[in-house]
Each structure stands twice: as C-alpha cells, then as structure tokens.
Design an enzyme around this catalytic site. Structure first.
Site, PDB file in Angstrom:
ATOM      1  N   THR A  48      -2.003  -3.054   1.957  1.00 35.90           N
ATOM      2  CA  THR A  48      -3.520  -2.826   3.027  1.00 35.90           C
ATOM      3  C   THR A  48      -4.801  -2.655   2.604  1.00 35.90           C
ATOM      4  O   THR A  48      -5.570  -2.760   3.209  1.00 35.90           O
ATOM      5  CB  THR A  48      -2.689  -2.445   3.704  1.00 35.90           C
ATOM      6  OG1 THR A  48      -1.571  -1.534   4.198  1.00 35.90           O
ATOM      7  CG2 THR A  48      -3.347  -2.757   5.404  1.00 35.90           C
ATOM      8  N   ARG A  56       4.312   4.158   3.949  1.00 39.71           N
ATOM      9  CA  ARG A  56       3.240   4.602   4.952  1.00 39.71           C
ATOM     10  C   ARG A  56       3.123   5.363   5.273  1.00 39.71           C
ATOM     11  O   ARG A  56       4.178   6.014   6.227  1.00 39.71           O
ATOM     12  CB  ARG A  56       2.623   3.203   5.434  1.00 39.71           C
ATOM     13  CG  ARG A  56       2.102   2.915   6.576  1.00 39.71           C
ATOM     14  CD  ARG A  56       2.684   1.574   7.170  1.00 39.71           C
ATOM     15  NE  ARG A  56       2.620   0.329   6.753  1.00 39.71           N
ATOM     16  CZ  ARG A  56       1.835  -0.228   5.988  1.00 39.71           C
ATOM     17  NH1 ARG A  56       0.846   0.017   5.864  1.00 39.71           N
ATOM     18  NH2 ARG A  56       1.863  -1.231   5.400  1.00 39.71           N
ATOM     19  N   LYS A 109       3.589 -12.182  -2.207  1.00 40.46           N
ATOM     20  CA  LYS A 109       4.234 -10.854  -0.875  1.00 40.46           C
ATOM     21  C   LYS A 109       4.732 -12.063   0.207  1.00 40.46           C
ATOM     22  O   LYS A 109       4.018 -11.770   0.746  1.00 40.46           O
ATOM     23  CB  LYS A 109       3.695  -9.618  -0.860  1.00 40.46           C
ATOM     24  CG  LYS A 109       4.716  -9.132   0.060  1.00 40.46           C
ATOM     25  CD  LYS A 109       3.436  -8.102   0.470  1.00 40.46           C
ATOM     26  CE  LYS A 109       2.970  -8.292   1.584  1.00 40.46           C
ATOM     27  NZ  LYS A 109       1.935  -6.436   2.122  1.00 40.46           N
ATOM     28  N   GLU A 142       3.522   2.237  -3.822  1.00 32.18           N
ATOM     29  CA  GLU A 142       2.721   1.958  -3.274  1.00 32.18           C
ATOM     30  C   GLU A 142       2.167   2.748  -1.380  1.00 32.18           C
ATOM     31  O   GLU A 142       3.106   3.149  -1.450  1.00 32.18           O
ATOM     32  CB  GLU A 142       2.370   0.670  -2.454  1.00 32.18           C
ATOM     33  CG  GLU A 142       1.771  -0.622  -1.139  1.00 32.18           C
ATOM     34  CD  GLU A 142       2.433  -1.107  -0.513  1.00 32.18           C
ATOM     35  OE1 GLU A 142       1.899  -1.286   0.451  1.00 32.18           O
ATOM     36  OE2 GLU A 142       3.867  -2.303  -1.339  1.00 32.18           O
ATOM     37  N   GLY A 165       9.867  -0.067   3.391  1.00 30.16           N
ATOM     38  CA  GLY A 165       9.092   0.600   3.689  1.00 30.16           C
ATOM     39  C   GLY A 165       9.361   1.532   4.520  1.00 30.16           C
ATOM     40  O   GLY A 165      10.346   2.322   3.705  1.00 30.16           O
TER      41      GLY A 165
END
Length: 208
Positions: A70, A18, A130, A41, A180
């Site tokens: 997202t 992210r 998830k 991701e 993350g």
C-alpha cells in the site's frame, strides 16, 4: 542488485501482514521464515508500519526480503529506502512511485488490472506486475492480459488467492502470489499462522 534473480531464490509467496503491530511482527516473521515463506510485506495502513518494517529488516539478515505494501507516495518510498526496505508494493500504478523505487535501488511491484496499466507500469520500470484483485480476473483473465505483454514479464496474483487456487494460476504461467487474510489477520496467534504457512508452502510446491 538484480532483484529478479534474487526473487527467484525465494518461494513465490508474499506474506501480506495487514494490520500487524510492531510488538508481534518479529515472532510472526520468524515463524514465516521457518515455514519457508521469505517474502514479507507490511502494508502502510497497518499500525506503526515503519517501526514494524525497521524491525523486520534487522531481523531478516539476508534470510528474507522485507518491504511495504500500500505504498502510494514518493515520500513513503524515500522513507522505506532509509530503513533498508527491499520491496515496494502498491495497489495502483503510480509511475512516480515506480521510478523513485527503482532510482533508490529497491524492487518495484505495482498493482495493475488492465493491459494499459500493465504497459504503463513496465515502461516506468516495474519488475513484477501485481494483478489485483486477482480473483476478479481469475487465472484465465490474467493469462489473457499476459499474452500481450513481453514474454519475460513477471506476474503476481494478489487478492482472493489461497492454497486451493495455486495450481490453476501456475498452469497459466503465474508463479508469484500475495497472501493476506488467508494467512494473517489481527489477533491470529503465531502457532496458527505457522500451521497455515506450512499448508501454503506444501500447496505451492505441489502445484504445477
């Protein structure tokens, strides 16, 4: 492609990048792959995420599964398909997103938190659930929901999970994780990311 079989060829750690920028994504992905993390991701609220994903798809070349997080709209799913993305990961349970993902031949991993959301997602065609944020439920809470789901349901724990919690989740039959901020934060250099990735791999492989 049978995505569930393909998933089993990869260690159950999804690197959530992210905030990553396109100009850094390739070097970081190479470090992750070398460390043994081959599920990657890029959340769509990152800078120029589709550019990063396009670069990753080209770079991966069968060495990793690449996708987006997202993902909230069918339009985003369709754009990801055009780029050759393989994974579609969401924080929520959108049946439209799940169905379009499956129709376009990609892997669907929607976010759920309750048994109701889990069954809705499965009915729409989700392949992995998830549970997010996982740390709110904990390993025991997720296992409680898992007990009422079909026995072959694949689950990932995402949110507040790190190398110190792998064993607790795996003891409850949860073998996939999204990592993350523990692994990547904007500004963290490639060497540090590699060191963290290797620690995560050792902890994952040691957990039973």
């Amino acid at each position: 492609m049978n995505w569930l079989n393909e998933l089993k060829n990869h260690r159950g750690i999804v690197a959530i990048l992210r905030g990553i920028r396109p100009d850094e994504v390739e070097a970081i992905a190479e470090e992750l792959i070398a460390s043994g993390i081959t599920l990657i991701e890029v959340p769509l609220n990152s800078p120029d995420p589709f550019d990063s994903i396009a670069r990753l798809v080209k770079l991966a070349g069968g060495r990793a599964l690449v996708g987006a997080g997202t993902v909230l709209t069918v339009e985003a799913v369709e754009r990801l398909s055009e780029l050759g993305s393989q994974l579609v990961i969401s924080p929520n349970t959108s049946t439209e997103v799940i169905r379009r993902t499956r129709a376009l031949g990609m892997f669907s991993m929607p976010g759920v938190f309750t048994a109701t959301e889990a069954f809705v997602a499965l009915d729409a065609g989700a392949q992995v659930l998830k549970f997010f944020p996982a740390d709110m439920l904990g390993a025991s809470g997720i296992a409680g929901v898992k007990a009422v789901l079909p026995t072959d349901t694949e689950i990932a724990a995402v949110g507040g999970v790190d190398e110190n919690s792998f064993a607790a989740y795996r003891a409850k039959g949860i073998h996939n994780f999204g990592i993350g901020g523990t692994l990547y934060k904007p500004g963290r250099n490639v060497d540090e990311i590699g060191q963290i990735a290797r620690r995560l791999v050792v902890a994952f492989d040691s957990a039973t």
